[in-house]
Write an enzyme that holds these catalytic residues in place. Sequence first.
Site, mmCIF file in Angstrom:
data_model
loop_
_atom_site.group_PDB
_atom_site.id
_atom_site.type_symbol
_atom_site.label_atom_id
_atom_site.label_comp_id
_atom_site.label_asym_id
_atom_site.label_seq_id
_atom_site.Cartn_x
_atom_site.Cartn_y
_atom_site.Cartn_z
ATOM 1 N NE ARG A 50 -3.928 0.096 1.722
ATOM 2 C CZ ARG A 50 -5.044 0.546 2.464
ATOM 3 N NH1 ARG A 50 -5.298 0.088 3.577
ATOM 4 N NH2 ARG A 50 -5.837 1.695 2.328
ATOM 5 C CG ASP A 101 -3.744 6.957 6.290
ATOM 6 O OD1 ASP A 101 -4.719 7.490 6.436
ATOM 7 O OD2 ASP A 101 -3.523 5.680 6.322
HETATM 8 O O1 MRU Z 1 -7.524 2.794 4.000
HETATM 9 P P1 MRU Z 1 -7.453 2.630 5.642
HETATM 10 O O2 MRU Z 1 -8.757 2.022 6.216
HETATM 11 O O3 MRU Z 1 -6.212 1.568 5.859
HETATM 12 O O4 MRU Z 1 -7.224 3.956 6.048
HETATM 13 C C1 MRU Z 1 -7.289 4.191 7.217
HETATM 14 C C2 MRU Z 1 -7.204 5.570 7.702
HETATM 15 O O5 MRU Z 1 -7.335 6.323 6.864
HETATM 16 C C3 MRU Z 1 -7.083 5.938 9.282
HETATM 17 O O6 MRU Z 1 -7.690 7.058 9.439
HETATM 18 C C4 MRU Z 1 -5.586 6.223 9.185
HETATM 19 O O7 MRU Z 1 -4.841 4.978 8.847
HETATM 20 C C5 MRU Z 1 -5.215 6.151 10.845
HETATM 21 S S1 MRU Z 1 -5.499 4.743 11.770
HETATM 22 C C6 MRU Z 1 -4.984 5.047 13.310
#
Ligand code: MRU
Length: 368
Positions: free
Chosen positions: A88, A243
């Site tokens: 990712r 992220d």
């Molecule tokens: O695509 P995802 O579900 O991995 O995205 C998650 C998010 O955007 C969260 O807000 C972020 O990773 C923070 S998790 C503590």
Amino acid sequence: MMIEGRQQRSIWYEARAGEVCVIDQTRLPHEFAVYRLQTLEDACEAITSMRVRGAPLIGVTAAFGVYLALRENPDSLETAVKRLRATRPTAVNLRWALDRAVRELSEQKPAGAAGNALEFALALAEEDAACCEAIGGHGGEVLRRLWQERCAQDRPLRVLAHCNAGALATVCWGTALAAVYKAAGAGVPLQVWVNETRPRNQGGALTCWELRRAGIDHNLIVDGAAGHVMASGLVDACITGSDRVSASGDVCNKIGTYQVALAARDNNLPFYAALPVSTIDFDWPSADEAIPIEERAAEEISVTSGIEAGGRETRVRQYPEETVVRNFAFDVTPARLVSGIITEHGVFDANRNSLAALAGAQLSPSDP
Ligand code: MRU
């Protein structure tokens, strides 16, 4: 989080079976299922398919992935790291965890490589747990103060959350939801507006699942309703995870976060992001520079899945295949819309000067 009366983490190692176990988040909220990772490919698939997701948990899973790879082939550190890095693109915690793994493990002799990699992954998981608890302490205090200031302590603090930045997105506790859990534990009455978070519905499927288990009052809304509830005077504060945060305090997070922050600003509401320091990318100067924003499969938007009345899982095509979809998974909220960055070391202004204090900060979270 508590499941059937016992503390449950999102990832753990079962020594007897030699397996890395995760909660399969693609099965929630309808089924609680444990998924077992035995190989590097299992770990990569779990990240890509989002059985595990959330920036901190992706990082910890990658560390376990390195262990699984070295267990099969003690000489495979470089190829394993390359493979995991490609799973990712947006959450910087993945790169951070793998860089650390390389620093820790590249000088090791092949004989002890797998054992050392396991030790590293277990330590990283413990760090994440401690870190998120500390974020919760600082964030909980922010929410407690907002409750005192905004609610005269005679009604619940109403918080809007986007995506899932809870225990499921980390080893345990979460980031944004850790603040909610800690505030609730300190006696602050809370009501959480949960954005559904199309297209994968991490809000509706995961955040609501967590909040129900924690006994915290919440309401699910569609993403487009966030501005409406704010303008109707039904929200006191917004809090999300992240992220990747730029060195200047711009917050990359799940798609739709930017619109939440815009609506919060227009309604004079605070917008906070809660995250570990490992989410700050000091190599990303500011939102003026592009970062990789993941684009995922069109089917996540054009095909919906759920369970039928009898409990059978079903998938329904909502839009014809000819409809051309762009499925952007993340967006960037400029620092000017961010009221504060809540970390394990305290709350920081979303600007270069303030965040500079965290450059090179290692874990060892300060007490809230
Ligand atoms: O695509 P995802 O579900 O991995 O995205 C998650 C998010 O955007 C969260 O807000 C972020 O990773 C923070 S998790 C503590």
